[in-house]
Design an enzyme around this catalytic site. Structure first.
Site, PDB file in Angstrom:
ATOM      1  CG  ASN A 291      -1.808   1.269   1.318  1.00 54.87           C
ATOM      2  OD1 ASN A 291      -1.868   1.917   0.419  1.00 54.87           O
ATOM      3  ND2 ASN A 291      -2.372   1.297   2.677  1.00 54.87           N
ATOM      4  CD1 TRP A 292       3.702   1.208  -2.729  1.00 56.79           C
ATOM      5  CD2 TRP A 292       3.818   2.206  -4.745  1.00 56.79           C
ATOM      6  NE1 TRP A 292       4.590   0.425  -3.679  1.00 56.79           N
ATOM      7  CE2 TRP A 292       4.626   0.968  -4.935  1.00 56.79           C
ATOM      8  CE3 TRP A 292       3.678   3.067  -5.861  1.00 56.79           C
ATOM      9  CZ2 TRP A 292       5.312   0.812  -5.930  1.00 56.79           C
ATOM     10  CZ3 TRP A 292       4.401   2.616  -6.853  1.00 56.79           C
ATOM     11  CH2 TRP A 292       5.062   1.699  -6.979  1.00 56.79           C
ATOM     12  CE  LYS A 293      -0.308   3.502   4.711  1.00 55.60           C
ATOM     13  NZ  LYS A 293      -0.198   3.476   5.993  1.00 55.60           N
TER      14      LYS A 293
ATOM     15  CG  HIS B  83      -5.884   2.028   5.180  1.00 56.63           C
ATOM     16  ND1 HIS B  83      -5.541   3.135   5.969  1.00 56.63           N
ATOM     17  CD2 HIS B  83      -4.933   1.331   5.144  1.00 56.63           C
ATOM     18  CE1 HIS B  83      -4.373   2.849   6.293  1.00 56.63           C
ATOM     19  NE2 HIS B  83      -4.048   1.758   5.880  1.00 56.63           N
TER      20      HIS B  83
ATOM     21  CD  GLU C   1      -2.910   5.565   6.741  1.00 53.48           C
ATOM     22  OE1 GLU C   1      -2.866   5.552   5.259  1.00 53.48           O
ATOM     23  OE2 GLU C   1      -2.111   5.319   7.277  1.00 53.48           O
TER      24      GLU C   1
ATOM     25  CD  GLU D  48      -3.572  -2.575   7.587  1.00 49.30           C
ATOM     26  OE1 GLU D  48      -2.531  -2.482   7.179  1.00 49.30           O
ATOM     27  OE2 GLU D  48      -4.328  -1.498   7.280  1.00 49.30           O
TER      28      GLU D  48
ATOM     29  N   GLY E  11       2.045   2.317  10.903  1.00 51.00           N
ATOM     30  CA  GLY E  11       3.112   3.481  10.973  1.00 51.00           C
ATOM     31  C   GLY E  11       3.851   4.076  12.011  1.00 51.00           C
TER      32      GLY E  11
ATOM     33  CB  SER F 168       4.801  -1.511  12.295  1.00 50.85           C
ATOM     34  OG  SER F 168       4.538  -0.254  12.543  1.00 50.85           O
TER      35      SER F 168
ATOM     36  N   GLY G 189       2.507  -0.998   4.269  1.00 48.20           N
ATOM     37  CA  GLY G 189       2.585   0.453   4.046  1.00 48.20           C
ATOM     38  C   GLY G 189       4.126   0.907   3.869  1.00 48.20           C
ATOM     39  N   GLY G 190       4.779   1.684   4.831  1.00 50.85           N
ATOM     40  CA  GLY G 190       6.119   2.235   4.809  1.00 50.85           C
ATOM     41  C   GLY G 190       7.096   1.325   4.162  1.00 50.85           C
TER      42      GLY G 190
HETATM   43  P1  PGA Z   1       2.549   0.301   7.803  1.00 52.00           P
HETATM   44  O1  PGA Z   1       1.087   0.801   7.175  1.00 52.00           O
HETATM   45  O2  PGA Z   1       2.985  -0.977   7.140  1.00 52.00           O
HETATM   46  O3  PGA Z   1       3.263   1.727   7.542  1.00 52.00           O
HETATM   47  O4  PGA Z   1       2.140   0.447   9.269  1.00 52.00           O
HETATM   48  C1  PGA Z   1       0.097  -0.242   6.922  1.00 52.00           C
HETATM   49  C2  PGA Z   1      -1.092   0.090   6.185  1.00 52.00           C
HETATM   50  O5  PGA Z   1      -1.585   1.247   6.530  1.00 52.00           O
HETATM   51  O6  PGA Z   1      -1.703  -0.530   5.619  1.00 52.00           O
END
Ligand code: PGA
Length: 250
Positions: free
Chosen positions: A9-11, A95, A97, A167, A173, A213, A234-235
């Site tokens: 997930n590149w956001k 998600h 976010e 999640e 994050g 994470s 994500g990250g």
């Molecule tokens: P993260 O994000 O790996 O940076 O914690 C995961 C996500 O939001 O899907």
């Protein structure tokens, strides 16, 4: 047995197309990986077409969101048919976010899931408790609500294409990943609810991912010890070396 699913997930990253192409080119090198793993990249909408053109068929594409209507006066929105047309197979829905910054509710997630399934794509429904909810011991309550309301009224036979991502919001994050045993408890609980909603046979085919994470040190634990069928990353998916290490380690 379906493949282990690794979703990047590149956001809202990277900040330009050239960098997106570069990142994609580097992670495409994973093509020699075991046939057991399916990699899905979810770039921002505006890069999807370029990623499709640069694809060698090894990587699948997904989107980070969608809208539930198919067309019309919905300024700024993107339909599931448009995503399908661009070559997306997966759509992330709900998600945390989106829930936090854009007020997405379980009901909105449900409409999106329905639209994704109707387009014959696979929704990845994200669920998870917030820090305070965890402290109050409400994790199961939250997970149950997010699943039941998110899937309300969806035909059982469509649910076989569903994917759930557990999640925990406090782990996203933050570098503070959920311990595998705690994640496993949540994963088992999610499976139990799915069995109730969809019947054992269908529920057993639904892949449950862990996200929050994930890195190359902990990735394997979620798959090998905590029983998850994949990861939502994500990250770490923005760092090609780390991402490749994660995929190789699981
Ligand atoms: P993260 O994000 O790996 O940076 O914690 C995961 C996500 O939001 O899907």
């Amino acid at each position: 047995m379906s493949k282990i699913l690794v979703v990047a997930n590149w956001k809202m990253n990277p900040s330009n197309l050239a960098e997106a192409r570069h990142l994609y080119r580097l992670i495409k090198k994973l093509k020699n990986l075991e046939k057991k793993i399916e990699i899905v990249v979810c770039p921002p909408f505006v890069y999807i077409l370029a990623m499709k053109q640069g694809n060698n068929g090894i990587m699948k594409l997904g989107s980070q969101d969608c809208f539930w209507e198919q067309k019309g006066a919905f300024t700024g929105e993107i339909s599931t048919q448009m995503l399908k047309d661009l070559g997306c197979k997966y759509v992330i829905v709900g998600h945390s976010e989106r829930r936090k910054y854009f007020g997405e509710t379980d009901e909105m997630a449900r409409k999106k899931i329905k639209a994704v399934l109707d387009a014959d794509l696979s929704p990845i429904l994200c669920i998870g408790e917030m820090k305070e909810e965890r402290y109050r011991g409400e994790t199961s309550l939250i997970l149950r609500r997010q699943i039941e309301e998110g899937l309300q009224g969806i035909f059982k036979k469509q649910l076989k294409n569903l994917i759930i991502a557990y999640e925990p919001v406090w782990a996203i994050g933050t570098g503070n990943a959920c311990q595998p045993d705690e994640a496993m408890t949540a994963g088992l609980f999610i499976r139990k609810i799915l069995v109730k909603l969809a019947g054992r046979k269908t529920a057993n085919g639904i892949r449950i991912l862990y996200g929050g994470s994930v890195n190359s040190e902990n990735a394997r634990d979620y798959i090998k010890n905590a029983g998850f069928q994949g990861l939502l990353i994500g990250g770490a998916s923005l760092d090609p070396r780390e991402f490749m290490k994660i995929v190789r380690n699981i």
